[in-house]
Scaffold this motif. Sequence first.
Motif, PDB file in Angstrom:
ATOM      1  N   VAL A 105       0.815  -1.204   0.000  1.00 40.14           N
ATOM      2  CA  VAL A 105       0.000   0.000   0.000  1.00 40.14           C
ATOM      3  C   VAL A 105       0.852   1.259   0.000  1.00 40.14           C
ATOM      4  CG1 VAL A 105      -0.206   0.093   2.514  1.00 40.14           C
ATOM      5  CG2 VAL A 105      -2.034   1.066   1.079  1.00 40.14           C
ATOM      6  N   LYS A 106       2.074   1.210   0.548  1.00 42.45           N
ATOM      7  CA  LYS A 106       2.927   2.401   0.584  1.00 42.45           C
ATOM      8  C   LYS A 106       3.417   2.805  -0.805  1.00 42.45           C
ATOM      9  CE  LYS A 106       7.161  -0.156   1.744  1.00 42.45           C
ATOM     10  NZ  LYS A 106       7.816   0.054   0.454  1.00 42.45           N
ATOM     11  N   ASP A 107       3.293   1.911  -1.780  1.00 41.43           N
ATOM     12  CA  ASP A 107       3.705   2.245  -3.153  1.00 41.43           C
ATOM     13  C   ASP A 107       2.629   3.022  -3.911  1.00 41.43           C
ATOM     14  OD1 ASP A 107       6.301   0.868  -3.241  1.00 41.43           O
ATOM     15  OD2 ASP A 107       5.095  -0.960  -3.032  1.00 41.43           O
ATOM     16  N   PHE A 108       1.443   3.121  -3.320  1.00 40.76           N
ATOM     17  CA  PHE A 108       0.333   3.790  -3.990  1.00 40.76           C
ATOM     18  C   PHE A 108       0.318   5.281  -3.654  1.00 40.76           C
ATOM     19  CE2 PHE A 108      -0.851  -0.522  -4.424  1.00 40.76           C
ATOM     20  CZ  PHE A 108      -1.806  -0.613  -5.420  1.00 40.76           C
ATOM     21  N   ILE A 109      -0.059   6.072  -4.628  1.00 42.65           N
ATOM     22  CA  ILE A 109      -0.289   7.507  -4.413  1.00 42.65           C
ATOM     23  C   ILE A 109      -1.728   7.682  -3.967  1.00 42.65           C
ATOM     24  CG2 ILE A 109      -0.390   9.771  -5.521  1.00 42.65           C
ATOM     25  CD1 ILE A 109       1.753   8.761  -7.474  1.00 42.65           C
ATOM     26  N   ASP A 110      -1.934   8.444  -2.909  1.00 40.05           N
ATOM     27  CA  ASP A 110      -3.272   8.708  -2.381  1.00 40.05           C
ATOM     28  C   ASP A 110      -3.569  10.187  -2.552  1.00 40.05           C
ATOM     29  OD1 ASP A 110      -5.397   9.441  -0.449  1.00 40.05           O
ATOM     30  OD2 ASP A 110      -5.251   7.344   0.140  1.00 40.05           O
ATOM     31  N   GLU A 111      -4.646  10.516  -3.239  1.00 41.49           N
ATOM     32  CA  GLU A 111      -4.961  11.923  -3.473  1.00 41.49           C
ATOM     33  C   GLU A 111      -6.455  12.116  -3.685  1.00 41.49           C
ATOM     34  OE1 GLU A 111      -2.655  12.995  -6.846  1.00 41.49           O
ATOM     35  OE2 GLU A 111      -3.721  11.671  -8.219  1.00 41.49           O
ATOM     36  N   SER A 112      -6.876  13.359  -3.646  1.00 42.24           N
ATOM     37  CA  SER A 112      -8.269  13.691  -3.902  1.00 42.24           C
ATOM     38  C   SER A 112      -8.622  13.313  -5.329  1.00 42.24           C
ATOM     39  CB  SER A 112      -8.509  15.188  -3.684  1.00 42.24           C
ATOM     40  OG  SER A 112      -9.791  15.551  -4.125  1.00 42.24           O
ATOM     41  N   ALA A 113      -9.843  12.852  -5.513  1.00 43.33           N
ATOM     42  CA  ALA A 113     -10.297  12.447  -6.842  1.00 43.33           C
ATOM     43  C   ALA A 113     -11.132  13.524  -7.506  1.00 43.33           C
ATOM     44  CB  ALA A 113     -11.097  11.153  -6.749  1.00 43.33           C
ATOM     45  N   VAL A 114     -10.953  14.791  -7.115  1.00 43.59           N
ATOM     46  CA  VAL A 114     -11.702  15.881  -7.728  1.00 43.59           C
ATOM     47  C   VAL A 114     -11.336  15.972  -9.204  1.00 43.59           C
ATOM     48  CG1 VAL A 114     -12.082  18.366  -7.765  1.00 43.59           C
ATOM     49  CG2 VAL A 114     -11.902  17.171  -5.583  1.00 43.59           C
ATOM     50  N   SER A 115     -12.326  15.934 -10.067  1.00 44.34           N
ATOM     51  CA  SER A 115     -12.108  15.981 -11.502  1.00 44.34           C
ATOM     52  C   SER A 115     -11.979  17.420 -11.967  1.00 44.34           C
ATOM     53  CB  SER A 115     -13.267  15.286 -12.227  1.00 44.34           C
ATOM     54  OG  SER A 115     -14.496  15.870 -11.853  1.00 44.34           O
ATOM     55  N   HIS A 116     -11.548  17.594 -13.213  1.00 49.54           N
ATOM     56  CA  HIS A 116     -11.304  18.937 -13.737  1.00 49.54           C
ATOM     57  C   HIS A 116     -12.581  19.749 -13.857  1.00 49.54           C
ATOM     58  CE1 HIS A 116     -12.550  16.797 -17.382  1.00 49.54           C
ATOM     59  NE2 HIS A 116     -12.856  17.973 -17.881  1.00 49.54           N
ATOM     60  N   PHE A 117     -13.750  19.070 -13.933  1.00 53.26           N
ATOM     61  CA  PHE A 117     -15.001  19.797 -14.145  1.00 53.26           C
ATOM     62  C   PHE A 117     -15.788  19.998 -12.865  1.00 53.26           C
ATOM     63  CE2 PHE A 117     -15.820  15.282 -14.984  1.00 53.26           C
ATOM     64  CZ  PHE A 117     -16.829  15.041 -14.072  1.00 53.26           C
ATOM     65  N   SER A 118     -15.282  19.530 -11.733  1.00 52.33           N
ATOM     66  CA  SER A 118     -16.082  19.512 -10.523  1.00 52.33           C
ATOM     67  C   SER A 118     -15.493  20.426  -9.465  1.00 52.33           C
ATOM     68  CB  SER A 118     -16.168  18.076  -9.984  1.00 52.33           C
ATOM     69  OG  SER A 118     -17.086  18.010  -8.921  1.00 52.33           O
ATOM     70  N   LEU A 119     -16.379  21.158  -8.773  1.00 49.45           N
ATOM     71  CA  LEU A 119     -15.958  22.052  -7.708  1.00 49.45           C
ATOM     72  C   LEU A 119     -15.836  21.314  -6.384  1.00 49.45           C
ATOM     73  CD1 LEU A 119     -15.368  24.936  -6.731  1.00 49.45           C
ATOM     74  CD2 LEU A 119     -17.835  25.246  -6.409  1.00 49.45           C
ATOM     75  N   PHE A 120     -16.814  20.447  -6.090  1.00 48.84           N
ATOM     76  CA  PHE A 120     -16.821  19.710  -4.831  1.00 48.84           C
ATOM     77  C   PHE A 120     -16.974  18.224  -5.105  1.00 48.84           C
ATOM     78  CE2 PHE A 120     -18.953  23.810  -3.656  1.00 48.84           C
ATOM     79  CZ  PHE A 120     -17.894  24.332  -2.926  1.00 48.84           C
ATOM     80  N   GLU A 121     -16.131  17.400  -4.494  1.00 47.21           N
ATOM     81  CA  GLU A 121     -16.277  15.956  -4.488  1.00 47.21           C
ATOM     82  C   GLU A 121     -15.730  15.433  -3.176  1.00 47.21           C
ATOM     83  OE1 GLU A 121     -14.598  14.021  -7.889  1.00 47.21           O
ATOM     84  OE2 GLU A 121     -15.561  15.358  -9.316  1.00 47.21           O
ATOM     85  N   ASP A 122     -16.280  14.305  -2.706  1.00 43.28           N
ATOM     86  CA  ASP A 122     -15.768  13.738  -1.465  1.00 43.28           C
ATOM     87  C   ASP A 122     -15.108  12.385  -1.711  1.00 43.28           C
ATOM     88  OD1 ASP A 122     -18.014  12.296  -2.011  1.00 43.28           O
ATOM     89  OD2 ASP A 122     -19.064  12.740  -0.138  1.00 43.28           O
ATOM     90  N   ASN A 123     -14.674  12.150  -2.942  1.00 40.55           N
ATOM     91  CA  ASN A 123     -13.972  10.911  -3.276  1.00 40.55           C
ATOM     92  C   ASN A 123     -12.466  11.096  -3.175  1.00 40.55           C
ATOM     93  OD1 ASN A 123     -16.409  11.024  -5.606  1.00 40.55           O
ATOM     94  ND2 ASN A 123     -16.315   9.196  -4.350  1.00 40.55           N
ATOM     95  N   ARG A 124     -11.784  10.003  -2.855  1.00 45.07           N
ATOM     96  CA  ARG A 124     -10.328   9.944  -2.931  1.00 45.07           C
ATOM     97  C   ARG A 124      -9.943   8.730  -3.751  1.00 45.07           C
ATOM     98  NH1 ARG A 124      -7.631  13.492  -0.117  1.00 45.07           N
ATOM     99  NH2 ARG A 124      -5.707  12.304  -0.354  1.00 45.07           N
TER     100      ARG A 124
END
Length: 635
Positions: A107-126
């Motif tokens: 799991v330490k090899d994975f990048i963890d980041e917000s999944a906010v897309s280019h068209f979206s202002l608010f998202e609660d996915n990662r």
Amino acid sequence: MLNRYYACILFLFSVVQSIAQDRFPVDEIPQKLTERANAVVRDQQWTVNIRSSDDVILHVKQVLTILNRAGLEHARLAILYDKSTQIKSISGILQDHSGEVIKKISVKDFIDESAVSHFSLFEDNRVKHFLPNAMQYPFTVSYEYELKLKQNLVIPDWVPKPSRDLSIEQSSYTLRCGLSDGINIKEINFEGQKLEEKNDKQRIYTWTVRGIPASKNEPLSPPKEKYQIRVKVAAEQFYYYGKKGAYSNWEELGGWVFTNLLAERQKPTPQMVGKVHALTMNIHDDIDKVRVLYRYLQEKMRYVSVQIGIGGFQPMAASQVEQLGYGDCKALVNYMQSLLSIVNIPSYYCVVNAGDIKRDMDENFASMDQGNHVILAVPLKKDTIWLECTSQKTPFGFLGSFTDDRIVFACTEKGGKLMRTPKVSTEESLQKRHGQFRLSEGGDIDGLLSTSFYGNQFDNQLAMLGLPLQEQDKRLKELYAVDNITFKDINYKEDNRLSPQLIEQLSIVIQKYAPKSGTRIYLIPNVFNRKSSIPITHERKMPFFINRGYRDVDSLVFALPESYVIDLKPADVQLDTEFGSFSMKLYLKGNNLVFYRQLILREGLFAPEKYATFAQFINTIYQTDLSKVVFLRRL
């Protein structure tokens, strides 16, 4: 847009599996599975265990051999998670071409980041994602992961072969559920092995496919949903973000959506009530009231994607949209419904699978995750008015190619129902162009070009409205792609009195357009609308698909220099086929050369053996569009 969780779970597919420490030498892959393939799924196992409505375990294993650089993206593992999805474990292994372990993945090899897309202002996915570093090809990557889904409303489909350049050695999907659980299942294009069994506690279904080779990409292939293997699952009793429900058909699902997700969100504020009454107080016809309120929506609100709350399925309250001045497709449709309710005009919140390719809701399989957009239907006495509530430019009652001619899911207080959005005919989807030009002795042309866009071609240049002149000029040069073209004047306007019409008016100069050689000058009269050629394929396997029909009419007039006469001109052309028709005419009218061209292309799904005839039709048009008129200078 609706529920990105589902879309990304499907994308995951390049996801999954490591079977312990088993070796997977590349030379053990059958030769037929390496032909046309960039990657091979060696062994894939999906297991969905529905332990309860708020406890679903998704366990995935996959061994994937990447044959070349073009297949590298298939090695990516991307796992989306949010409040309803918990990642319990992730691991993986990299092997070289002989099956020797190069690296263990944790799991330490994975990048963890917000999944906010280019068209979206608010998202609660990662998202957690991993892609192996550049390696020597071929290599094999194995993944194994487990997710806990705290809901059972959205269960990901099994699509063992999501891409043409993948081949499959073996892939299986196992569904485990309680003995008394109501489960709806639909198999699409499945011809593999299916096993059903049960024990003291569960029913167990297993689907397996083996030995599926990669296939070459064939031009104009149908949408992938038409030929992909897929298994869809929906639980009749469900839990989702604190809400419970039950459904076995679209009517029951629509009733749940309206009652639980929409009804309380549509209450208008006193300010909304006052504004609506002020706007409609002197209007007596319902269609005119809808028109005025739609214009008010377009002027007051703007579209902002918001993907938060109850999985992205529930809209913001109308009162919140009123306060903020923006919303996503769900929120703006809900807000428009609230406005209409003030004047007692009913309307339907409609979920649609939007996009240029027309995709229907599955009439025989209800589920929450088939749409990606929401539009509004207003059923009046004489007609149903359809509204695209996210656009500040779209004319009243017009949908366009993004949502036209497809089955949508309407959620009403009386339950859900399926409806079809309007279809625009081939003849109505018209691009009509007229130009008046002067050809100089040096080969320059200049003049005025006017183009009108109707029906589904109305969308062609709609984005130009309101753009700065510099940006319009840049886009036009990319669109028309003629060397040395200059736009001296650019003007766009709408005329929606009878049907939506966009008019483009251009003043154009093209230097050295008609090249000279000695006493001759060569003119291609079709300056602006040339059809591209398409490849001729042999032994085609798939039907071919024309997604949407249209009609183009071009009429250009060239005032000729008095010193030149026609030395050679192409013959008139008339082609008539089941796919459409094409005509081209050239004639002199006084000292003017008149060019006329009409292309009609009809939508449809056609048998593979007809492709060669279709390709000949298109390529003849391509060649005709490049025809030259040769002028000779008088001595």
